[in-house]
Design a protein around this motif. Structure first.
Motif, PDB file in Angstrom:
ATOM      1  N   THR A  19     -99.848  34.800  22.957  1.00 39.55           N
ATOM      2  CA  THR A  19     -98.112  34.967  23.508  1.00 39.55           C
ATOM      3  C   THR A  19     -98.157  33.630  24.368  1.00 39.55           C
ATOM      4  N   THR A  20     -99.278  32.893  24.687  1.00 41.87           N
ATOM      5  CA  THR A  20     -98.760  31.722  25.303  1.00 41.87           C
ATOM      6  C   THR A  20     -98.828  30.451  24.224  1.00 41.87           C
ATOM      7  N   VAL A  21     -99.827  31.122  23.503  1.00 36.20           N
ATOM      8  CA  VAL A  21     -99.387  30.060  21.485  1.00 36.20           C
ATOM      9  C   VAL A  21     -97.592  30.460  21.325  1.00 36.20           C
ATOM     10  N   PHE A  22     -97.689  31.170  21.230  1.00 32.26           N
ATOM     11  CA  PHE A  22     -95.908  31.071  20.303  1.00 32.26           C
ATOM     12  C   PHE A  22     -95.258  30.494  20.731  1.00 32.26           C
ATOM     13  N   PHE A  23     -95.696  31.390  22.785  1.00 30.04           N
ATOM     14  CA  PHE A  23     -94.243  30.887  23.128  1.00 30.04           C
ATOM     15  C   PHE A  23     -94.708  29.274  23.905  1.00 30.04           C
ATOM     16  N   ALA A  24     -95.386  29.284  23.331  1.00 30.17           N
ATOM     17  CA  ALA A  24     -95.423  27.258  23.784  1.00 30.17           C
ATOM     18  C   ALA A  24     -94.585  26.710  22.868  1.00 30.17           C
ATOM     19  N   TYR A  25     -94.303  26.997  21.655  1.00 30.37           N
ATOM     20  CA  TYR A  25     -93.746  25.973  20.596  1.00 30.37           C
ATOM     21  C   TYR A  25     -92.591  26.958  20.612  1.00 30.37           C
ATOM     22  N   VAL A  26     -92.018  28.337  20.190  1.00 30.83           N
ATOM     23  CA  VAL A  26     -91.249  28.930  20.832  1.00 30.83           C
ATOM     24  C   VAL A  26     -90.257  29.166  21.597  1.00 30.83           C
ATOM     25  N   ASP A  27     -88.935  29.016  21.866  1.00 37.29           N
ATOM     26  CA  ASP A  27     -87.661  29.769  22.565  1.00 37.29           C
ATOM     27  C   ASP A  27     -87.342  31.354  22.972  1.00 37.29           C
ATOM     28  N   PRO A  28     -87.611  31.246  23.702  1.00 40.05           N
ATOM     29  CA  PRO A  28     -87.332  33.310  23.298  1.00 40.05           C
ATOM     30  C   PRO A  28     -85.446  32.902  23.438  1.00 40.05           C
ATOM     31  N   GLU A  29     -85.015  32.248  24.063  1.00 44.29           N
ATOM     32  CA  GLU A  29     -83.931  32.437  23.373  1.00 44.29           C
ATOM     33  C   GLU A  29     -83.194  31.823  22.470  1.00 44.29           C
ATOM     34  N   ALA A  30     -84.133  30.866  22.047  1.00 46.83           N
ATOM     35  CA  ALA A  30     -83.820  30.331  20.564  1.00 46.83           C
ATOM     36  C   ALA A  30     -83.688  31.139  19.649  1.00 46.83           C
ATOM     37  N   LEU A  31     -84.855  32.142  19.515  1.00 47.62           N
ATOM     38  CA  LEU A  31     -85.341  33.173  18.489  1.00 47.62           C
ATOM     39  C   LEU A  31     -84.120  34.192  19.115  1.00 47.62           C
ATOM     40  N   ARG A  32     -83.845  34.418  19.401  1.00 51.69           N
ATOM     41  CA  ARG A  32     -82.253  35.745  20.147  1.00 51.69           C
ATOM     42  C   ARG A  32     -81.556  35.028  19.066  1.00 51.69           C
ATOM     43  N   ASP A  33     -81.254  33.748  19.770  1.00 49.84           N
ATOM     44  CA  ASP A  33     -79.911  33.080  18.750  1.00 49.84           C
ATOM     45  C   ASP A  33     -79.752  33.084  17.455  1.00 49.84           C
ATOM     46  N   ILE A  34     -81.422  32.795  17.005  1.00 49.31           N
ATOM     47  CA  ILE A  34     -81.588  32.970  15.074  1.00 49.31           C
ATOM     48  C   ILE A  34     -81.295  34.135  15.094  1.00 49.31           C
ATOM     49  N   THR A  35     -81.848  35.518  15.725  1.00 48.93           N
ATOM     50  CA  THR A  35     -81.949  36.643  15.082  1.00 48.93           C
ATOM     51  C   THR A  35     -80.609  37.559  15.846  1.00 48.93           C
ATOM     52  N   PHE A  36     -80.582  37.544  16.796  1.00 48.70           N
ATOM     53  CA  PHE A  36     -79.937  38.537  17.584  1.00 48.70           C
ATOM     54  C   PHE A  36     -78.407  38.149  18.142  1.00 48.70           C
ATOM     55  N   PRO A  37     -78.233  37.314  17.105  1.00 53.95           N
ATOM     56  CA  PRO A  37     -77.147  36.261  18.904  1.00 53.95           C
ATOM     57  C   PRO A  37     -76.043  37.380  19.188  1.00 53.95           C
ATOM     58  N   SER A  38     -75.431  39.257  19.259  1.00 52.93           N
ATOM     59  CA  SER A  38     -75.381  39.438  20.273  1.00 52.93           C
ATOM     60  C   SER A  38     -75.787  40.143  21.287  1.00 52.93           C
ATOM     61  N   GLY A  46     -87.607  38.300  27.006  1.00 51.27           N
ATOM     62  CA  GLY A  46     -87.858  37.902  25.682  1.00 51.27           C
ATOM     63  C   GLY A  46     -89.530  37.218  25.203  1.00 51.27           C
ATOM     64  N   TYR A  47     -89.806  37.371  26.376  1.00 51.29           N
ATOM     65  CA  TYR A  47     -91.660  36.965  26.810  1.00 51.29           C
ATOM     66  C   TYR A  47     -92.171  38.455  27.157  1.00 51.29           C
ATOM     67  N   SER A  48     -92.201  39.185  27.506  1.00 55.25           N
ATOM     68  CA  SER A  48     -91.758  40.520  27.951  1.00 55.25           C
ATOM     69  C   SER A  48     -92.282  41.286  26.243  1.00 55.25           C
ATOM     70  N   LEU A  49     -91.270  41.405  25.351  1.00 53.00           N
ATOM     71  CA  LEU A  49     -90.558  41.706  24.608  1.00 53.00           C
ATOM     72  C   LEU A  49     -91.937  41.416  22.990  1.00 53.00           C
TER      73      LEU A  49
END
Length: 85
Positions: A19-38, A46-49
């Protein structure tokens, strides 16, 4: 209880590292905008999920390894105990 701990504790640790390594490079809100913007998903959610999904993946990996490492005698004993009358 010991077997559950042997599966859950290492997977918890690895999920934390991933989780630490992944979210060091990926913003949960940007990931949400790409996958499920609604969906309205905050950064913290996002960090918790992400953590719980990584923990589920790593614990299932540990569980499958434990299942595959059981001896044939343990497997046979498990099958025969269900057939006793």
């Amino acid at each position: 209880m010991q077997r559950a701990g042997a599966i859950l504790w290492p997977s918890f640790f690895v999920a934390g590292v991933i989780t630490t390594v992944f979210f060091a490079y990926v913003d949960p809100e940007a990931l949400r905008d790409i996958t499920f913007p609604s969906l309205k998903v905050s950064r913290m959610l996002g960090y918790s999920l992400g953590f719980f999904l990584f923990w589920l993946a790593t614990s299932s990996s540990s569980l499958f390894t434990w299942i595959l490492l059981r001896s044939s005698r343990q497997v046979r004993r498990g099958f025969s105990s269900g057939n006793k009358s």
